[in-house]
Design a protein around this motif. Structure first.
Motif, mmCIF file in Angstrom:
data_model
loop_
_atom_site.group_PDB
_atom_site.id
_atom_site.type_symbol
_atom_site.label_atom_id
_atom_site.label_comp_id
_atom_site.label_asym_id
_atom_site.label_seq_id
_atom_site.Cartn_x
_atom_site.Cartn_y
_atom_site.Cartn_z
ATOM 1 N N SER A 88 0.821 -1.213 0.000
ATOM 2 C CA SER A 88 0.000 0.000 0.000
ATOM 3 C C SER A 88 0.850 1.255 0.000
ATOM 4 C CB SER A 88 -0.886 0.003 1.252
ATOM 5 O OG SER A 88 -1.606 -1.189 1.314
ATOM 6 N N HIS A 89 2.141 1.082 0.004
ATOM 7 C CA HIS A 89 3.017 2.230 0.165
ATOM 8 C C HIS A 89 3.361 2.883 -1.164
ATOM 9 C CE1 HIS A 89 6.884 4.283 1.153
ATOM 10 N NE2 HIS A 89 6.029 4.817 1.987
ATOM 11 N N LEU A 90 3.055 4.161 -1.273
ATOM 12 C CA LEU A 90 3.254 4.890 -2.525
ATOM 13 C C LEU A 90 4.730 4.968 -2.919
ATOM 14 C CD1 LEU A 90 2.157 6.643 -4.837
ATOM 15 C CD2 LEU A 90 2.244 8.602 -3.285
ATOM 16 N N GLY A 91 5.606 5.206 -1.937
ATOM 17 C CA GLY A 91 7.030 5.361 -2.232
ATOM 18 C C GLY A 91 7.611 4.146 -2.939
ATOM 19 N N ILE A 92 7.211 2.959 -2.487
ATOM 20 C CA ILE A 92 7.693 1.735 -3.118
ATOM 21 C C ILE A 92 7.231 1.671 -4.572
ATOM 22 C CG2 ILE A 92 7.343 -0.781 -3.154
ATOM 23 C CD1 ILE A 92 9.087 -0.417 -0.907
ATOM 24 N N GLN A 93 5.979 2.032 -4.792
ATOM 25 C CA GLN A 93 5.448 1.986 -6.163
ATOM 26 C C GLN A 93 6.193 2.972 -7.061
ATOM 27 O OE1 GLN A 93 2.712 0.157 -7.459
ATOM 28 N NE2 GLN A 93 1.419 -0.404 -5.742
ATOM 29 N N ILE A 94 6.545 4.139 -6.518
ATOM 30 C CA ILE A 94 7.276 5.137 -7.312
ATOM 31 C C ILE A 94 8.658 4.604 -7.682
ATOM 32 C CG2 ILE A 94 8.372 7.438 -7.275
ATOM 33 C CD1 ILE A 94 6.037 8.434 -5.562
ATOM 34 N N LEU A 95 9.380 4.083 -6.675
ATOM 35 C CA LEU A 95 10.737 3.599 -6.950
ATOM 36 C C LEU A 95 10.725 2.373 -7.863
ATOM 37 C CD1 LEU A 95 12.443 4.008 -3.449
ATOM 38 C CD2 LEU A 95 12.573 5.532 -5.424
ATOM 39 N N TYR A 96 9.763 1.482 -7.655
ATOM 40 C CA TYR A 96 9.647 0.267 -8.470
ATOM 41 C C TYR A 96 9.501 0.645 -9.941
ATOM 42 C CZ TYR A 96 7.697 -4.292 -9.920
ATOM 43 O OH TYR A 96 7.459 -5.499 -10.530
ATOM 44 N N ASP A 97 8.630 1.597 -10.174
ATOM 45 C CA ASP A 97 8.372 2.063 -11.529
ATOM 46 C C ASP A 97 9.605 2.751 -12.115
ATOM 47 O OD1 ASP A 97 6.405 2.986 -13.681
ATOM 48 O OD2 ASP A 97 7.164 4.905 -12.947
ATOM 49 N N MET A 98 10.200 3.615 -11.304
ATOM 50 C CA MET A 98 11.338 4.403 -11.779
ATOM 51 C C MET A 98 12.556 3.508 -12.073
ATOM 52 S SD MET A 98 13.064 7.455 -9.611
ATOM 53 C CE MET A 98 14.715 7.001 -9.244
ATOM 54 N N PHE A 99 12.858 2.606 -11.166
ATOM 55 C CA PHE A 99 14.018 1.724 -11.372
ATOM 56 C C PHE A 99 13.802 0.832 -12.588
ATOM 57 C CE2 PHE A 99 15.214 1.599 -6.532
ATOM 58 C CZ PHE A 99 15.503 2.942 -6.597
ATOM 59 N N ASN A 100 12.589 0.287 -12.701
ATOM 60 C CA ASN A 100 12.339 -0.635 -13.805
ATOM 61 C C ASN A 100 12.263 0.055 -15.159
ATOM 62 O OD1 ASN A 100 12.441 -3.305 -12.810
ATOM 63 N ND2 ASN A 100 10.515 -2.944 -11.708
ATOM 64 N N LYS A 101 12.133 1.379 -15.160
ATOM 65 C CA LYS A 101 12.166 2.094 -16.439
ATOM 66 C C LYS A 101 13.563 2.006 -17.045
ATOM 67 C CE LYS A 101 8.287 5.216 -16.584
ATOM 68 N NZ LYS A 101 7.600 5.785 -15.434
ATOM 69 N N ARG A 102 14.553 1.781 -16.194
ATOM 70 C CA ARG A 102 15.918 1.590 -16.707
ATOM 71 C C ARG A 102 16.046 0.179 -17.259
ATOM 72 N NH1 ARG A 102 20.755 4.709 -14.000
ATOM 73 N NH2 ARG A 102 21.915 3.009 -14.954
ATOM 74 N N GLY A 103 16.524 0.072 -18.465
ATOM 75 C CA GLY A 103 16.668 -1.244 -19.075
ATOM 76 C C GLY A 103 17.698 -2.115 -18.377
#
Lengths: 623, 239
Positions: free
Chosen positions: A52-67
C-alpha cells in the motif's frame, strides 16, 4: 511459468499464500540476462501494508524504467512462514524472480516507522546477509536504507552499507551508473562505498565516526577519511509535476490496506506544525500541476481497474486547485462506479458538500485533528486551528446530516498542563452541545464523538527535537486526566475515549532520537525473538527492556532528558533543508505560544528556499 | 444482457482464493473495458456472480462467472480484451450470451469433474488392477457410503454414494490419477478430497491432500433428461 521459491505444501500451510507468489497485475518481468543490476526493494512489514506504500510503487516504476536494472520486491514473511523458513533454512526470496535476495546487487529497505526496525533484522537474517555492514563480503548485496526514519539513521548505522537521505527520484541514477561502472571494472565493495559517499544524498555510515563525552552526549562526529563529505544534503525533486510517477501501479490479489489508485497531489506542507516531522522534512511544499493530475487519474484507473481513487498529501485542503480537481474526478469517474476518497480535508462548507456527494453521510464519520484541546496548546504546536473553526465545521456537518465525529489529539506535548489535557474533554463536550442545539425533529438520535489520543514523540528536524519526553506512568496518568475529564462532562454519554498504549511511545522515542549505541540493543531484541513489533499482538515490552539493560543503555538519557541547543545531535550531519536557526526560532516561539504564519502567507526563512522550487517561488513571477 | 465467461486457472494463481478471484475479476473487467452493468444504490457494484467457488490450491479448466453488460462487442473481441487484462495463470476461453431469463450459473450448478493427480510420494502398494478392483468394491458394490462431515453446527452424517456420479482411477508415471464427477452446488456440495478420504480409509490408508494436485475440468448444470450439460453450452456466441 515461474518456479516458486516455496513448495505447494508450505504455501498451503501458511496464512495468505498470495503474499509470497508475486504475479500481480503490472508486475514487471525481465530476463535476468538482460540486466546489469538487480535491486530488491523491501518494505519491512507484512505484504498488505508494504503493497500500500506509494514510495515503493514510485521507486519500483522508476528503477524498472531503466533497461539495465531489474527492481524486484520483498516484504516481511509473516511469523507463520518466518518459523518455517528458519526451520527449513529457506533463504528469503524476491517476489518477481523467486530468487534468493542474497543473489541481488542491492537490497533497498524503506524505513517508515521505528517499530519496524526489528523486521529489518529479520529480512537480513532470513536473506542470510550478515547483520553488520562491516562483516559483509564482496558478493553480498549492498544494503541501502531510505524513507523518513533515515533523517536519524544512527540507531541502524551498523546494519546498512548506505543510506539515501531525501527523495529517491534524484540520485539513484547516479548511484546505479557508478555501481555498474565499478562492477565492470571489478572494483571492491569498499571502493564502491567510498565513491558512492560523494553522490549527493548518500550517507555511508562506515566512513563516519562518533566520539562521546563522559556524560554520554556526542563530543564529535565526522568522516574518518579525506574526501568524504561532512554534511549530507537531503535530496528534493524540484519539478514534481514533471517527475516520474507510476501510472501502472501494481494491483495486489489480496486486499491491501490501500486498495485504490493513489494520486499524489503535492509533497510537503505549508503549515509548519511544530511536532510534525513530515511537515519539516518534505519542505518546500510543491504542488503538482492539475492537468498532469487529471491525466494521471484517467490513466491509472484504466491501467489498474481500481474502483476507488484517493488523493494523497499531507493537507489536501491546501492544494490550490482542489475544487477543480475534485469536480473533475466526480464528473468524469463517478458514473463509472468509481469511489472518490478524500483524506486530510479541512472541514468546511466545500469539503462537506464534496463529501455528501461521494459518501453515505449516515455511515461516514467526520475527522478533526485539533491535536491539542486548549487554544494555548494549539498555539504552542502551531496548529492554526481555532475552537470557533472546529465548532463551526462540526455545526455545518451536523446540519448536513452527519452525527459521528472523530477527534485526534496528542498528549505529552511540551509545556502541557492539566488544564490543557482537560480541555480535550471540554472541546468534545462543546461539539456535542453544538449537536444538541439542532431541534430534536431534525436530529437523528444521539451524536457519537470519539476522542483518540496518542502520545507525542519528539522527532529529528522538528522544532521539538530538543524536548524531553515522559516515562510510561506519566503518559498513562495523562490519559487518566483526560478520561476523568470526559466522565465529568455533561454529554459524557455521547463521548467515547480511546488512548494508545504508552510502552511503544517510549521505545519510539529512543529509536527516533537514538545514536549508534542503540544498534546493539536492537540486535538483542531480534535475537530474543522480536519481530513485527509494530503489531500489538507480537510486541513484547519485557524483551526490549531486557535488551536495553543488557547493553547498559539508559532509557532516560534518550527519552526524558531535554537537550540543549548546543548539544551535538546524532542527526546534525544531515542538512534537511530546514536550518537549525529556524528550528530554534520556532522552539522559542512555541514557548511563547506564538503562531507562525504558513508558507503561503509569509515566508519564515526556514531554509527550504535553497531547493529553488515550490511554494517558496509561488507568485514570484506574477508581479 | 447476460453474459457467461469461462476461464482457466493454473500455475501460481491456484493460491488465489475465491474472494480474491472475485476482486481480481472486478478490476480485470474494468481494465478490459467491458461495459458491465452496476447495481442501483448509493454504492453501486458490478452485477457479477461466480458459478462454484474453487478451493485454494486447486487448478481448473472450467471456471465460470456470469456478468450483466449494458452493451457488448463480439465474443472473439471480448475474449481478446479480457485476456489482455489477465495475469499469467488466468485465461478466458469463452464469452457467450445467455437468454434474458436465464438463471445464474451459481443457481444451476449441479456437478463438476475433477482429476486428482498423485505427486511423487503418492505411490500405492497396490497395482493398478488391484486398485481398480478395490474402487469397484468401494463405489459400485457398497449400497451406501456413509461419512460424517463437519459443519458449522457440528457433525452431519451423509451418504456419499448418491453424490458421486463417476469415479475411476488410472495411472500416469506409476502415480495414481483419480477421476471424479461429483455433486456440486449450494445444497449438496462434495469436495473431491472428501471422496478420496473415504476411499483411502476403506483401503486402510490415510489420504494426504498435499500429495495430490486437484484439477477441476468442467462444471455442469442438470439437463432435462437427467444428464448434465456444461455451463458453457447454455448460451450463444456473439458474432
Amino acid at each position: 511459468m515461474i518456479q516458486l521459491a516455496l513448495s505447494d505444501e508450505i504455501l498451503m500451510a501458511v496464512d495468505k499464500p498470495a503474499r509470497y507468489i508475486g504475479n500481480e497485475w503490472n508486475m514487471v518481468k525481465k530476463d535476468l540476462n538482460d540486466v546489469d543490476i538487480r535491486f530488491v526493494l523491501c518494505f519491512p512489514d507484512v505484504y498488505e501494508i508494504g503493497m500500500s506504500h506509494l514510495g515503493i510503487q514510485i521507486l519500483y516504476d522508476m528503477f524498472n524504467k531503466r533497461g539495465d536494472v531489474y527492481c524486484e520486491r520483498v516484504y516481511s514473511p509473516w511469523p507463520d512462514l518466518h518459523k518455517i523458513m528458519k526451520e527449513k533454512r529457506i533463504p528469503l526470496f524476491s517476489l518477481e524472480t523467486q530468487q534468493p535476495v542474497k543473489t541481488a546487487d542491492f537490497l533497498g529497505i524503506t524505513i517508515q516507522y521505528e517499530m519496524c526496525y526489528t523486521n529489518i533484522l529479520q529480512i537480513l537474517d532470513l536473506s542470510d546477509i550478515p547483520f553488520f555492514a562491516k562483516e559483509r563480503a564482496q558478493g553480498d548485496p549492498i544494503v541501502i536504507g531510505g524513507g523518513p526514519c533515515v533523517y536519524n539513521p544512527e540507531p541502524l548505522a551498523d546494519f546498512f552499507d548506505l543510506f539515501y537521505i531525501g527523495e529517491g527520484e534524484t540520485s539513484y541514477d547516479a548511484l546505479f551508473d557508478l555501481y555498474k561502472e565499478m562492477k565492470a571494472e571489478g572494483r571492491s565493495r569498499d571502493e564502491f562505498l567510498f565513491a558512492a559517499a560523494k553522490i549527493p544524498g548518500i550517507y555511508v555510515p562506515s566512513l563516519y565516526k562518533t566520539d562521546y563525552k563522559e556524560d554520554g552526549t556526542i563530543a564529535s562526529f565526522g568522516p574518518v577519511r579525506e574526501g568524504v563529505p561532512v554534511k549530507i544534503k537531503k535530496q528534493v525533486v524540484t519539478d514534481l509535476s514533471g517527475s516520474v510517477y507510476p501510472t501502472k501501479p501494481l494491483v495486489p490479489f489480496i486486499k491491501a490496506t490501500q486498495d485504490r489508485v493513489v494520486l499524489e497531489i503535492q509533497r510537503g506542507c505549508i503549515r509548519g506544525c511544530r511536532f510534525c516531522q513530515a511537515g519539516m522534512i518534505y519542505r518546500p511544499n510543491r504542488e503538482k500541476n492539475i492537468e498532469v493530475l487529471k491525466a494521471y487519474a484517467s490513466e491509472m484507473l484504466k491501467n489498474t481497474g481500481h474502483e476507488e481513487i484517493s488523493l494523497s498529501s499531507l493537507s489536501s485542503s491546501d492544494y490550490t486547485d482542489l475544487k477543480e480537481l475534485v469536480s473533475f474526478l466526480i464528473d468524469h469517474f463517478k458514473k463509472d462506479g468509481v469511489n472518490i476518497s478524500l483524506p486530510s480535508l479541512r472541514i468546511d462548507a466545500f469539503s462537506l458538500d464534496v463529501m455528501s456527494k461521494v459518501q453515505d453521510i449516515r455511515k461516514s464519520s467526520l475527522t478533526f485533528a485539533p491535536e491539542a484541546g486548549s487554544q494555548r496548546m494549539r498555539d504552542v504546536i502551531n496548529k492554526g486551528l481555532t475552537e470557533e473553526v472546529i465548532l463551526d465545521g462540526a455545526g455545518l456537518a451536523f446540519e448536513g446530516g452527519w452525527q459521528k465525529v472523530k477527534l485526534y489529539f496528542m498528549l505529552g506535548l511540551p509545556t502541557e498542563t492539566t488544564e490543557d489535557m482537560q480541555a480535550i474533554a471540554e472541546l468534545a463536550n462543546k461539539i456535542a452541545v453544538r449537536y444538541y442545539e439542532i431541534p430534536k425533529e431534525r436530529r437523528n438520535g444521539k451524536c457519537q464523538i470519539t476522542i483518540s489520543t496518542s502520545f507525542f514523540v519528539p522527532k529529528p528536524f522538528t522544532p521539538f527535537q530538543w524536548a524531553g519526553m515522559y516515562d510510561r506512568d506519566s503518559y498513562l496518568a495523562r490519559a487518566k486526566v483526560v478520561n476523568d475529564a470526559v466522565k465529568a462532562q455533561l454529554n459524557r454519554k455521547s463521548i467515547k475515549y480511546n488512548w494508545h498504549e504508552a510502552d511503544v511511545t517510549v521505545l519510539e522515542g529512543i529509536l527516533a532520537r537514538g545514536d549508534r549505541r542503540i544498534g546493539q540493543a536492537l540486535l538483542r531484541v531480534y535475537e530474543k525473538g522480536g519481530i513485527f513489533d509494530s503489531w500489538t499482538e507480537f510486541f513484547d515490552r519485557e524483551r526490549w527492556l531486557e535488551a536495553f539493560e543488557e547493553c547498559g543503555i539508559d532509557l532516560d538519557f534518550y527519552t526524558t532528558r531535554a537537550r540543549s541547543f548546543d548539544e551535538i545531535l546524532p542527526w546534525d550531519f544531515i542538512d534537511a533543508g530546514v536550518s537549525k536557526a529556524f528550528l530554534i526560532r520556532e522552539w522559542e516561539r512555541a514557548m511563547e505560544a506564538k503562531v507562525t504564519p504558513n508558507c503561503r502567507i509569509k515566508c519564515s526563512a526556514c531554509g527550504g528556499m535553497q531547493y529553488k522550487g515550490g511554494v517558496c517561488y509561488e507568485n514570484k513571477n506574477k508581479i | 444482457m447476460k453474459i457467461r465467461i469461462k476461464f482457466k486457472k493454473y500455475g501460481v494463481m491456484k493460491f488465489i482464493g475465491h474472494l480474491d478471484m472475485m476482486r481480481y475479476f472486478q478490476k480485470a473487467v474494468r481494465r478490459a473495458g467491458i461495459d458491465i452493468a452496476y447495481s442501483e444504490g448509493f454504492s453501486p457494484h458490478q452485477v457479477m456472480s461466480f458459478a462454484a467457488p474453487l478451493g485454494v490450491g486447486v487448478t481448473s479448466d472450467g471456471e465460470y462467472l456470469d456478468i450483466e453488460v449494458k452493451t457488448t462487442k463480439s465474443s472473439a473481441e471480448s475474449i481478446s480484451a479480457l485476456n489482455s487484462a489477465m495475469v499469467e495463470g488466468v485465461e478466458v476461453v469463452s464469452y457467450i450470451k445467455l437468454e434474458d431469463h436465464a438463471k445464474t450459473a451459481m443457481s444451476v450448478v449441479a456437478a463438476a469433474d475433477y482429476y486428482l493427480y498423485g505427486k511423487s510420494g503418492s505411490e500405492l502398494t497396490l497395482t493398478l488392477s488391484e486398485l481398480q478392483a478395490k474402487l469397484r468394491e468401494f463405489y459400485e458394490e457398497q449400497a451406501e457410503i456413509p461419512i460424517t462431515k463437519k459443519t458449522k453446527k457440528g457433525e452431519k452424517t451423509m451418504d456419499l454414494k448418491r453424490l458421486i456420479y463417476e469415479f475411476s482411477v488410472s495411472e500416469q508415471d506409476r502415480l495414481p490419477v483419480f477421476f471424479l464427477k461429483v455433486c456440486t452446488g449450494s445444497t449438496d456440495n462434495v469436495k473431491p478430497q472428501l471422496v478420496l478420504e473415504a476411499f483411502y480409509k476403506f483401503l486402510g490408508f490415510t489420504f494426504e491432500e498435499a500429495l495430490f494436485q486437484i484439477h477441476r475440468l468442467e462444471v455442469y448444470a442438470a439437463d432435462e433428461n437427467g444428464g448434465f450439460r456444461p455451463l458453457g453450452e447454455m448460451g450463444e456466441e456473439i458474432e
